[in-house]
Design a protein around this motif. Sequence first.
Motif, PDB file in Angstrom:
ATOM      1  N   SER A 116     -51.585 -26.536  22.429  1.00 49.30           N
ATOM      2  CA  SER A 116     -51.707 -27.088  21.075  1.00 49.30           C
ATOM      3  C   SER A 116     -52.550 -26.172  20.209  1.00 49.30           C
ATOM      4  O   SER A 116     -53.544 -25.617  20.682  1.00 49.30           O
ATOM      5  CB  SER A 116     -52.381 -28.471  21.126  1.00 49.30           C
ATOM      6  N   SER A 165     -46.425 -33.852  20.740  1.00 47.13           N
ATOM      7  CA  SER A 165     -46.847 -32.654  21.465  1.00 47.13           C
ATOM      8  C   SER A 165     -45.811 -32.218  22.483  1.00 47.13           C
ATOM      9  O   SER A 165     -45.721 -31.049  22.824  1.00 47.13           O
ATOM     10  CB  SER A 165     -48.160 -32.920  22.204  1.00 47.13           C
ATOM     11  N   SER A 181     -45.867 -28.711  21.438  1.00 45.43           N
ATOM     12  CA  SER A 181     -46.625 -27.768  22.253  1.00 45.43           C
ATOM     13  C   SER A 181     -45.893 -27.438  23.548  1.00 45.43           C
ATOM     14  O   SER A 181     -46.232 -26.478  24.228  1.00 45.43           O
ATOM     15  CB  SER A 181     -47.988 -28.367  22.614  1.00 45.43           C
TER      16      SER A 181
END
Length: 139
Positions: free
Chosen positions: A136, A7, A57
């Motif tokens: 996300s 992420s 993300s």
Amino acid sequence: MKRTTFSLLVVDDDEDDRMIIDDAFLEIGYAGQVKKFMNGKMLFDYLEQIDPSFYPSLIVLDNTLPKMGAEDILTLLKESPAYQSIPVVVYTTSLSPSRQEKLLQKGVYACYQKGEVMEKVIELAKQLRELAESNSPKE
């Protein structure tokens, strides 16, 4: 074979700083979501070899990196249709107000000061995790 997705990508040339941020993410149970790089070339090599569905993300850049600094990396990210939607933050030891303003105008989401005590680094790690999670894609 399932690929590991991260992420959050961190680019910092200082090994000690990478270890400190690693410890902070470990402390909050997020270490498995973070991948670290020593420079911008390594970041772009990684981004170019993964499927867009595996894009991070959030990207965290140290302000002062050799050869390709945060501003150079940011410019390349924001000029690329593939990467321009990935939020970028700068995490650095010191940053003048004018430099911070310039980075924000170029598209940096936020600028953060590197913490000198672990509690501050852990708090920053929590903020970065929340930011990454809010960016996300929802399944």
